[in-house]
Design an enzyme around this catalytic site. Structure first.
Site: not given
Ligand code: UGA
Length: 427
Positions: A149, A247, A257, A325
């Site tokens: 995670f 949020l 992911c 990616r």
């Molecule tokens: C995500 C999950 O958060 C991890 O828990 C999981 O282990 C991982 O995928 C995985 O499956 O390996 P990650 O891909 O590193 O992690 O990125 P996040 O921090 O979750 O962000 C994902 C996307 O949502 C990004 O584009 C980010 O900018 C966006 N985001 C995130 C928002 O637009 N608002 C937020 O409040 C949070």
């Protein structure tokens, strides 16, 4: 006494898993097929940007608890645990492509010591624990699911301070052995069957993606009714059932992911006879968000970006990573290019135009990206963008439009300097 662990695959999951287990006192051998990468890792050079990982890599090499080898045979021969951390890319029909997992399992099968626990760490479709058991064809080894995670950018912190450790196994003793690897880690441990562990991973990512599409949809409503989404999410988050985390509205979600896992879960559900319309909607809202943001930039440029110079700050899918990616920023840049814009971009980790957006100019700093631009679009929330000299920025641009897709900049400071500012969900 530490355990002997082999890690197959040194992507960000494998590398974080290997270095963190070495940090916890285990003897770890990481295997990869990429010789050049293995060579760099042996020298203590990190192939990715990841907070704190370089230090742990070099610590592991110094203590000799962490080794890197080419090919998996040597790594697994003496191992008590083998972590499979190879990619599971998206197949043509949206399902996860298991060919790397299958190949890795078949390669290691003849070399495993009886009693070894093979652990699926990569995000794999429900049923993959069984699939790996079959690919291994060894009744004297156990296969366990232990999904990751980790968030890119804070993967080391997340590994050492997890919200939970999930172990999926029908064999209690194998599950306990895997749990013992995390000794000293303060987190709830949960043992369940493999299908549930695999589903927990997909359900968690799909839920987080749902949260983000929801907040981006609310941002659209806020713009229409004159509300401010920053205040709306603050007010919502005080409800403990909702919480303040995850949020932040933005240009849409992306990365290696969420897009792949949400499509895979739809596929898994479909195969099982359930049409996951809710999750389809979540993906649709996200695609619409790319278009909505592009439209905002076009409007800010006066209704057309044909021939206009647009400055872009941020190309990675989020800050504190060099990962491009499925980056929402690239989705938006592609749309701008298709509409005839000239794009000058700056990102602290990008030096060349990424694949798919070769036509952009990559600039050496944030100011250079603004030279002669009519509109500045902030697409990734790099902290350094908050502290730039706004007077200097204004002096470089030919227009004064700012579309702040991360609600990152100081709106009043920009407005004071004559900028026309638009954020996300803020009328
Ligand atoms: C995500 C999950 O958060 C991890 O828990 C999981 O282990 C991982 O995928 C995985 O499956 O390996 P990650 O891909 O590193 O992690 O990125 P996040 O921090 O979750 O962000 C994902 C996307 O949502 C990004 O584009 C980010 O900018 C966006 N985001 C995130 C928002 O637009 N608002 C937020 O409040 C949070």
């Amino acid at each position: 006494m530490g355990s002997k662990i082999a890690v197959i695959g040194t992507g960000y999951v494998g590398l974080t898993t290997g270095t963190c287990f070495a940090h916890l006192g285990h003897d770890v051998i990481c295997a990869d097929i990429d010789e050049a990468k293995v060579e760099r890792l042996r020298e203590g050079e990190l192939p990715i940007v990841e907070n704190g990982l370089g230090e742990l890599l070099r610590e592991g090499l110094r203590s000799k608890r962490l080794q890197f080898v080419v090919g998996s045979e040597e790594a697994v021969a003496d191992a008590e645990f083998v972590y499979l951390c190879v990619p599971t890319p998206q197949g043509l029909d949206g399902s996860a492509d298991l060919s790397y997992i299958e190949a890795a399992a078949m390669q290691i099968a003849p070399f495993l010591t009886p009693g070894t626990v093979v652990v699926n760490k990569s995000t794999v479709p429900v049923g993959s624990t069984r699939f790996v058991e079959q690919a291994l064809g060894r009744s004297d080894v156990h296969v366990v699911s232990n999904p990751e995670f980790l968030r890119e950018g804070s993967a080391v912190h997340d590994f050492l301070n997890p919200d939970r450790v999930v172990i999926g196994s029908d064999d209690q003793s194998a599950a306990i052995r895997v749990a013992s690897l995390y000794l000293g880690i303060p987190a709830p441990f949960m043992v369940t069957n493999p299908a549930s562990a695999e589903t927990i991973k997909y359900a968690s990512n799909a839920f987080l993606a749902t949260k983000l599409s929801f907040v981006n949809a609310i941002a659209a409503v806020c713009e229409a009714v004159g509300a401010d989404v920053n205040d709306v999410v603050l007010g919502m988050g005080y409800d403990k059932r909702i919480g303040h985390e995850f949020l932040r509205p933005g240009p849409g979600w992306g990365g290696s992911c969420f897009p792949k896992d949400s499509k895979a879960l739809i596929h898994i559900a479909e195969e099982a006879g359930y049409a996951f319309d809710l999750l389809e909607g979540v993906i649709t809202v996200n695609l619409e968000q790319f278009d909505r943001v592009t439209d905002k930039i076009v409007r800010m440029a006066g209704g057309s970006v044909e021939g206009a110079t647009i400055a872009v700050w941020g190309l990675t899918f989020k800050a504190n990573t060099d990962d491009l990616r499925d980056s929402p920023a690239l989705e938006i840049v592609k749309r701008l290019l298709a509409k005839g814009a000239r794009v000058q971009a700056y990102d602290p980790t990008v030096t060349e135009p990424p694949r798919g957006v070769e036509a952009i100019e990559v600039c050496g700093d944030a100011y250079a990206a603004c030279e002669g631009a009519t509109v500045l679009a902030v697409l990734t929330e790099w902290d350094e963008f908050k502290w730039l000299d706004l007077d200097k920025t204004a002096g470089l641009m030919t227009g004064l439009g700012v579309v702040d897709c991360r609600n990152l900049l100081d709106r009043s400071a920009l407005v004071q300097r004559g900028f026309d500012y638009e954020g996300i969900g803020r009328a």
